[in-house]
Design a protein around this motif. Structure first.
Motif, PDB file in Angstrom:
ATOM      1  N   THR A 154       2.038   9.189  -3.772  1.00 22.81           N
ATOM      2  CA  THR A 154       2.110  10.648  -3.890  1.00 22.81           C
ATOM      3  C   THR A 154       3.544  11.161  -3.971  1.00 22.81           C
ATOM      4  O   THR A 154       3.763  12.294  -4.388  1.00 22.81           O
ATOM      5  N   CYS A 155       4.514  10.337  -3.565  1.00 19.28           N
ATOM      6  CA  CYS A 155       5.909  10.783  -3.521  1.00 19.28           C
ATOM      7  C   CYS A 155       6.806   9.713  -4.136  1.00 19.28           C
ATOM      8  O   CYS A 155       6.725   8.539  -3.745  1.00 19.28           O
ATOM      9  N   LEU A 156       7.641  10.106  -5.086  1.00 15.90           N
ATOM     10  CA  LEU A 156       8.489   9.161  -5.799  1.00 15.90           C
ATOM     11  C   LEU A 156       9.898   9.720  -5.926  1.00 15.90           C
ATOM     12  O   LEU A 156      10.087  10.863  -6.359  1.00 15.90           O
ATOM     13  N   ASP A 157      10.883   8.916  -5.526  1.00 14.22           N
ATOM     14  CA  ASP A 157      12.291   9.262  -5.707  1.00 14.22           C
ATOM     15  C   ASP A 157      12.892   8.289  -6.715  1.00 14.22           C
ATOM     16  O   ASP A 157      12.889   7.082  -6.475  1.00 14.22           O
ATOM     17  N   PHE A 197       1.120   6.413 -15.166  1.00 15.36           N
ATOM     18  CA  PHE A 197       0.354   5.451 -14.381  1.00 15.36           C
ATOM     19  C   PHE A 197       0.137   5.907 -12.940  1.00 15.36           C
ATOM     20  O   PHE A 197      -0.477   5.181 -12.152  1.00 15.36           O
ATOM     21  N   LEU A 198       0.641   7.083 -12.584  1.00 14.66           N
ATOM     22  CA  LEU A 198       0.600   7.545 -11.191  1.00 14.66           C
ATOM     23  C   LEU A 198      -0.225   8.833 -11.104  1.00 14.66           C
ATOM     24  O   LEU A 198       0.322   9.934 -11.057  1.00 14.66           O
ATOM     25  N   PRO A 199      -1.537   8.730 -11.061  1.00 16.25           N
ATOM     26  CA  PRO A 199      -2.404   9.914 -11.151  1.00 16.25           C
ATOM     27  C   PRO A 199      -2.390  10.813  -9.916  1.00 16.25           C
ATOM     28  O   PRO A 199      -2.880  11.943  -9.986  1.00 16.25           O
ATOM     29  N   SER A 200      -1.855  10.337  -8.782  1.00 18.31           N
ATOM     30  CA  SER A 200      -1.851  11.142  -7.557  1.00 18.31           C
ATOM     31  C   SER A 200      -0.471  11.689  -7.214  1.00 18.31           C
ATOM     32  O   SER A 200      -0.290  12.279  -6.136  1.00 18.31           O
ATOM     33  N   LEU A 201       0.492  11.522  -8.101  1.00 17.86           N
ATOM     34  CA  LEU A 201       1.867  11.907  -7.789  1.00 17.86           C
ATOM     35  C   LEU A 201       1.980  13.415  -7.596  1.00 17.86           C
ATOM     36  O   LEU A 201       1.666  14.192  -8.483  1.00 17.86           O
ATOM     37  N   PRO A 233       0.835  -1.222   0.000  1.00 15.17           N
ATOM     38  CA  PRO A 233       0.000   0.000   0.000  1.00 15.17           C
ATOM     39  C   PRO A 233       0.863   1.262   0.000  1.00 15.17           C
ATOM     40  O   PRO A 233       0.818   2.084   0.913  1.00 15.17           O
ATOM     41  N   LEU A 234       1.650   1.451  -1.033  1.00 16.41           N
ATOM     42  CA  LEU A 234       2.678   2.489  -1.046  1.00 16.41           C
ATOM     43  C   LEU A 234       2.101   3.890  -1.215  1.00 16.41           C
ATOM     44  O   LEU A 234       1.199   4.128  -2.017  1.00 16.41           O
ATOM     45  N   ARG A 235       2.701   4.808  -0.452  1.00 14.23           N
ATOM     46  CA  ARG A 235       2.463   6.235  -0.638  1.00 14.23           C
ATOM     47  C   ARG A 235       3.750   6.945  -1.057  1.00 14.23           C
ATOM     48  O   ARG A 235       3.717   7.998  -1.669  1.00 14.23           O
ATOM     49  N   ARG A 236       4.894   6.343  -0.699  1.00 17.42           N
ATOM     50  CA  ARG A 236       6.182   6.879  -1.131  1.00 17.42           C
ATOM     51  C   ARG A 236       7.077   5.722  -1.556  1.00 17.42           C
ATOM     52  O   ARG A 236       7.108   4.682  -0.901  1.00 17.42           O
TER      53      ARG A 236
END
Length: 272
Positions: free
Chosen positions: A153-156, A172-176, A127-130
């Motif tokens: 929401t957060c990607l490094d 593919f990441l609509p909430s980023l 269930p990733l958020r970052r």
């Protein structure tokens, strides 16, 4: 003057104070968990809320996993950092057990062994958020199978080698909302950055993480869009752990910069 005693406070307040103290420092948390049975029950889950592993401590963590019910790690491990020194086989075991992780830094080189170890399925149920991950591994993720594409929401993205900045997978990441690129190349072209910004309409901040000597060279990119921030490489693991400790990190500094730009822009509009 009467001495103040922690035990004179309501139990709920006692627990809150001790939990804040435990989260600030792992050694303190370990010591508190040994004081009495009650503190052990309160503090032990907090010790595993954030787990950072390198080659030297993986074996101990795997032994600990064997001593606990599997659902303990599902319930309590929420922030997990697997550094580059962790072997793919060990990383696989850990990710298959800690399936409740919401913040994951996985810098394990699954693709660097021969034959390459299949790894995509390890990310599917989390269930990733970052997420923090090397760019080649990011491109190999099966996004249609991942349950977290809508919640991230957060990607490094970490670039171990020089390579193109084209990241078509971002669609593919609509909430980023936050994206950082840990770059190894010496220059970044404007079309690539514009492509990233157009592919992520929800993006609020794009951080280009570069070597400190290269900051001046990258400064021109901030004129492309006010959401772009250039920052030097932070100490990687401490920066990842900082929010859990209540400390400032790369993202809190980047937010301050972007917020200051917005205030300045609004002030100029008001004056006009």
């Amino acid at each position: 003057m009467d001495l103040f005693r922690l035990q004179d406070l309501p139990v709920e307040l006692q627990r809150s104070i001790l939990e804040v103290t435990a989260r600030m420092d792992l050694k303190t948390a370990l010591n508190l968990s040994l004081v009495c049975h009650q503190l052990h029950e309160w503090i032990q889950p907090l010790i595993y809320e954030m787990v950072t592993l390198g080659r030297g401590d993986v074996a101990l963590f795997l032994r600990t996993m064997a001593m606990f019910p599997a659902d303990f790690f599902v319930r309590y491990v929420k922030r997990l950092c697997l550094t580059v020194s962790v072997r793919p086989h060990d990383a696989r075991t850990i990710l298959q057990t800690c399936t409740g992780v919401s913040n994951l830094a996985c810098w394990v080189d699954f693709m660097g062994i021969s034959p390459a170890s299949p790894f995509r399925h390890l990310f599917y149920p989390l269930p990733l958020r970052r997420l923090s991950i090397e760019v080649g591994h990011f491109r190999q993720l099966g996004f249609s199978e991942c349950v977290w594409t809508g919640s991230l929401t957060c990607l490094d993205i970490v670039f171990w080698d020089q390579g193109p900045l084209v990241l078509s997978e971002l669609r593919f990441l609509p909430s980023l909302a936050r994206l950082s690129l840990y770059l190894s190349q010496s220059d970044v072209d404007e079309p690539s950055l514009l492509s990233i910004l157009s592919a992520t309409p929800t993006l609020q901040i794009l951080v280009l993480v570069v070597e400190e000597d290269d900051l001046d060279r990258f400064e021109h990119t901030t004129r492309i869009d006010p959401r772009i921030v250039c920052m030097p490489h932070p100490p990687t693991v401490p920066d990842w752990e900082a929010p859990h400790r209540g400390l400032p990190d790369l993202w809190s500094h980047a937010e301050e910069i972007v917020d200051e730009r917005r205030r300045a822009a609004n002030q100029m509009q008001t004056q006009e």
